[in-house]
Design a protein around this motif. Sequence first.
Motif, PDB file in Angstrom:
ATOM      1  N   ILE A  94       0.873  -1.176   0.000  1.00 14.77           N
ATOM      2  CA  ILE A  94       0.000   0.000   0.000  1.00 14.77           C
ATOM      3  C   ILE A  94       0.912   1.229   0.000  1.00 14.77           C
ATOM      4  CG2 ILE A  94      -1.636   1.355   1.385  1.00 14.77           C
ATOM      5  CD1 ILE A  94      -2.432  -1.361   2.754  1.00 14.77           C
ATOM      6  N   GLY A  95       0.686   2.150  -0.905  1.00 12.57           N
ATOM      7  CA  GLY A  95       1.398   3.430  -0.856  1.00 12.57           C
ATOM      8  C   GLY A  95       0.470   4.444  -0.212  1.00 12.57           C
ATOM      9  N   CYS A  96       0.845   4.910   0.974  1.00  8.52           N
ATOM     10  CA  CYS A  96      -0.056   5.775   1.748  1.00  8.52           C
ATOM     11  C   CYS A  96       0.542   7.174   1.894  1.00  8.52           C
ATOM     12  CB  CYS A  96      -0.286   5.146   3.128  1.00  8.52           C
ATOM     13  SG  CYS A  96      -1.361   6.134   4.178  1.00  8.52           S
ATOM     14  N   HIS A  97      -0.118   8.143   1.287  1.00  8.45           N
ATOM     15  CA  HIS A  97       0.400   9.511   1.390  1.00  8.45           C
ATOM     16  C   HIS A  97       0.362  10.036   2.811  1.00  8.45           C
ATOM     17  CE1 HIS A  97      -0.057  13.913   1.552  1.00  8.45           C
ATOM     18  NE2 HIS A  97       0.894  13.892   0.662  1.00  8.45           N
ATOM     19  N   GLY A  98      -0.708   9.688   3.574  1.00  8.75           N
ATOM     20  CA  GLY A  98      -0.881  10.278   4.894  1.00  8.75           C
ATOM     21  C   GLY A  98      -1.542  11.643   4.778  1.00  8.75           C
ATOM     22  N   GLN A  99      -1.791  12.246   5.939  1.00  2.00           N
ATOM     23  CA  GLN A  99      -2.481  13.538   5.964  1.00  2.00           C
ATOM     24  C   GLN A  99      -1.481  14.624   6.341  1.00  2.00           C
ATOM     25  OE1 GLN A  99      -5.887  13.556   5.203  1.00  2.00           O
ATOM     26  NE2 GLN A  99      -5.407  15.705   4.885  1.00  2.00           N
ATOM     27  N   ALA A 146       3.404  13.632  -7.804  1.00  6.04           N
ATOM     28  CA  ALA A 146       2.608  12.933  -8.817  1.00  6.04           C
ATOM     29  C   ALA A 146       3.126  13.086 -10.252  1.00  6.04           C
ATOM     30  CB  ALA A 146       1.152  13.386  -8.741  1.00  6.04           C
ATOM     31  N   PRO A 147       3.964  14.109 -10.564  1.00  2.96           N
ATOM     32  CA  PRO A 147       4.342  14.302 -11.965  1.00  2.96           C
ATOM     33  C   PRO A 147       4.940  13.085 -12.671  1.00  2.96           C
ATOM     34  CG  PRO A 147       4.812  16.313 -10.785  1.00  2.96           C
ATOM     35  CD  PRO A 147       4.357  15.294  -9.750  1.00  2.96           C
ATOM     36  N   ALA A 148       5.687  12.234 -11.971  1.00  6.52           N
ATOM     37  CA  ALA A 148       6.269  11.071 -12.653  1.00  6.52           C
ATOM     38  C   ALA A 148       5.162  10.147 -13.161  1.00  6.52           C
ATOM     39  CB  ALA A 148       7.208  10.321 -11.716  1.00  6.52           C
ATOM     40  N   LEU A 149       4.122   9.972 -12.346  1.00  2.89           N
ATOM     41  CA  LEU A 149       2.978   9.152 -12.791  1.00  2.89           C
ATOM     42  C   LEU A 149       2.212   9.872 -13.895  1.00  2.89           C
ATOM     43  CD1 LEU A 149      -0.380   8.524 -12.159  1.00  2.89           C
ATOM     44  CD2 LEU A 149       1.207   6.616 -12.454  1.00  2.89           C
ATOM     45  N   HIS A 150       2.061  11.185 -13.763  1.00  2.00           N
ATOM     46  CA  HIS A 150       1.403  11.955 -14.824  1.00  2.00           C
ATOM     47  C   HIS A 150       2.114  11.701 -16.156  1.00  2.00           C
ATOM     48  CE1 HIS A 150      -0.098  15.196 -11.729  1.00  2.00           C
ATOM     49  NE2 HIS A 150      -0.781  14.075 -11.666  1.00  2.00           N
ATOM     50  N   ALA A 151       3.449  11.709 -16.107  1.00  5.13           N
ATOM     51  CA  ALA A 151       4.224  11.496 -17.334  1.00  5.13           C
ATOM     52  C   ALA A 151       3.965  10.096 -17.887  1.00  5.13           C
ATOM     53  CB  ALA A 151       5.713  11.701 -17.064  1.00  5.13           C
ATOM     54  N   ALA A 152       3.953   9.089 -16.985  1.00  6.24           N
ATOM     55  CA  ALA A 152       3.768   7.704 -17.440  1.00  6.24           C
ATOM     56  C   ALA A 152       2.403   7.508 -18.084  1.00  6.24           C
ATOM     57  CB  ALA A 152       3.941   6.742 -16.263  1.00  6.24           C
ATOM     58  N   VAL A 153       1.392   8.215 -17.596  1.00 10.86           N
ATOM     59  CA  VAL A 153       0.033   7.973 -18.067  1.00 10.86           C
ATOM     60  C   VAL A 153      -0.392   8.942 -19.173  1.00 10.86           C
ATOM     61  CG1 VAL A 153      -2.398   7.892 -17.365  1.00 10.86           C
ATOM     62  CG2 VAL A 153      -0.640   7.015 -15.827  1.00 10.86           C
ATOM     63  N   ALA A 328      -4.207   9.172  -6.242  1.00  6.98           N
ATOM     64  CA  ALA A 328      -4.059   7.901  -5.510  1.00  6.98           C
ATOM     65  C   ALA A 328      -3.221   6.917  -6.321  1.00  6.98           C
ATOM     66  CB  ALA A 328      -5.429   7.308  -5.180  1.00  6.98           C
ATOM     67  N   MET A 329      -3.397   6.938  -7.644  1.00  9.51           N
ATOM     68  CA  MET A 329      -2.568   6.060  -8.492  1.00  9.51           C
ATOM     69  C   MET A 329      -1.097   6.424  -8.373  1.00  9.51           C
ATOM     70  SD  MET A 329      -4.280   5.014 -12.050  1.00  9.51           S
ATOM     71  CE  MET A 329      -3.193   3.690 -12.512  1.00  9.51           C
ATOM     72  N   ALA A 330      -0.835   7.708  -8.218  1.00  8.44           N
ATOM     73  CA  ALA A 330       0.558   8.142  -8.089  1.00  8.44           C
ATOM     74  C   ALA A 330       1.186   7.527  -6.841  1.00  8.44           C
ATOM     75  CB  ALA A 330       0.639   9.663  -8.040  1.00  8.44           C
ATOM     76  N   PHE A 331       0.426   7.409  -5.762  1.00  8.68           N
ATOM     77  CA  PHE A 331       1.006   6.859  -4.542  1.00  8.68           C
ATOM     78  C   PHE A 331       1.126   5.336  -4.593  1.00  8.68           C
ATOM     79  CE2 PHE A 331       0.699  11.192  -3.583  1.00  8.68           C
ATOM     80  CZ  PHE A 331       1.838  11.409  -2.818  1.00  8.68           C
ATOM     81  N   ALA A 332       0.276   4.677  -5.380  1.00  4.28           N
ATOM     82  CA  ALA A 332       0.483   3.249  -5.648  1.00  4.28           C
ATOM     83  C   ALA A 332       1.798   3.069  -6.400  1.00  4.28           C
ATOM     84  CB  ALA A 332      -0.694   2.696  -6.455  1.00  4.28           C
ATOM     85  N   TRP A 333       2.007   3.904  -7.389  1.00  2.00           N
ATOM     86  CA  TRP A 333       3.226   3.830  -8.200  1.00  2.00           C
ATOM     87  C   TRP A 333       4.465   4.148  -7.365  1.00  2.00           C
ATOM     88  CZ3 TRP A 333       6.943   7.439  -9.589  1.00  2.00           C
ATOM     89  CH2 TRP A 333       7.806   7.060 -10.631  1.00  2.00           C
TER      90      TRP A 333
END
Length: 364
Positions: A94-99, A146-153, A328-333
């Motif tokens: 689980i990739g958990c950003h936290g609050q 999140a930008p790395a995931l943004h780039a991948a998607v 949320a997908m970014a934190f899974a990645w």
Amino acid sequence: MTSDLYVGLMSGTSLDGVDAVLADFAGAKPRLIAAAGVPFDALLRRELLALNASGDNEIERAALAGNALAARYAASVGAVLAASKVTAAAIRAIGCHGQTLRHRPERGYTIQIGNAALLAELTGIRVVADFRARDIAAGGQGAPLAPALHAAVFADPAEDRAVLNLGGFANLTFLPRAGAVTGFDSGPGNSLLDLWAAQHLGQSHDAGGAWAAAGRVLADLLERLLQEPYFALPPPKSTGRDLFNEAWLRKAFRGGEEPQAVQATLLELTARSVAAAASAHCRGARRLIACGGGAKNDALMRRLADLVAPALLEPSSRHGIDPQHVEAMAFAWLAKQALEGRPGNLPSVTGARGPRALGAVYPP
Ligand SMILES: Nc1ncnc2c1ncn2[C@@H]1O[C@H](COP(=O)(O)OP(=O)(O)O)[C@@H](O)[C@H]1O
Ligand SMILES: [Mg+2]
């Protein structure tokens, strides 16, 4: 077919709740398998908001709020597993950003709570948390991640693009056809709009931006708000409630502001500051792909579309992912990157001295 399954958990500065996704990274492009949202009850939301500023007995209160969050996080993990009929044992992490309670990269720290140890205990699944600290330790902003995931998607070799995340705060990712990905927080997203809607409508947000849309923009107030030096700072930069909060807003009041006109002005502030940042730092982008809850604010999206034209503004759902699921997908990645010992940050975005493996791992 083999799979590579991770859960991503995002609970952002809007304090609306937890967004959970189950994602499969086995293929060439990340694939979303299931998603669930668990809203925060009013009591937890109020406590988290209070903990964003110093207060009485705040260390213990933060610890207890962290435990309460872990229970919500575990419930949201249960919900995505149930929706997808995948077992806990099949999830790598689980990739958990936290609050976020504080974000002060300029002072060398950022604080996210959520008791990752308790989450591992409650779910029996490995948890990766505390992603931002290492980037700050390496001289970066710790955000956006999140930008790395943004780039991948969302990147396209045929077109310069940008991704706009409208969460509590707004961040832009520039995805040029060639050259480095960049990204930064432009300033307020929904947070001030939500604050004002809570105070004057008694609602968590102004649905569809309808209240704001029927109000009159206060040009003088808007000008004073736009004079905030943060807007003119060059990237890398990141921000949050530490700067853009109720006190910041009220400082610009001169007395007698009509509530609905203030809401209209705040919507215009988000739209104008995002559009100006996109034109200054995402030059040449032909398309802005919007994600985050603000993509459901129709009035905001209409205003933004006008301001960024001739570039096209469109929700991320046009590209296969619902706006509420992207972060949320970014934190899974990021959890996957952590387990594989690979970097999670983009130094061109955060300003860190170099790529770093991010996060702390809590075994199942
Ligand atoms: N239908 C809607 N109309 C207007 N605003 C909305 C709507 N749905 C969600 N939002 C806004 O989106 C916010 C949540 O966005 P989110 O991406 O979860 O932000 P964060 O990551 O900061 O939690 C809400 O607080 C609200 O302001
Ligand atoms: Mg949220």
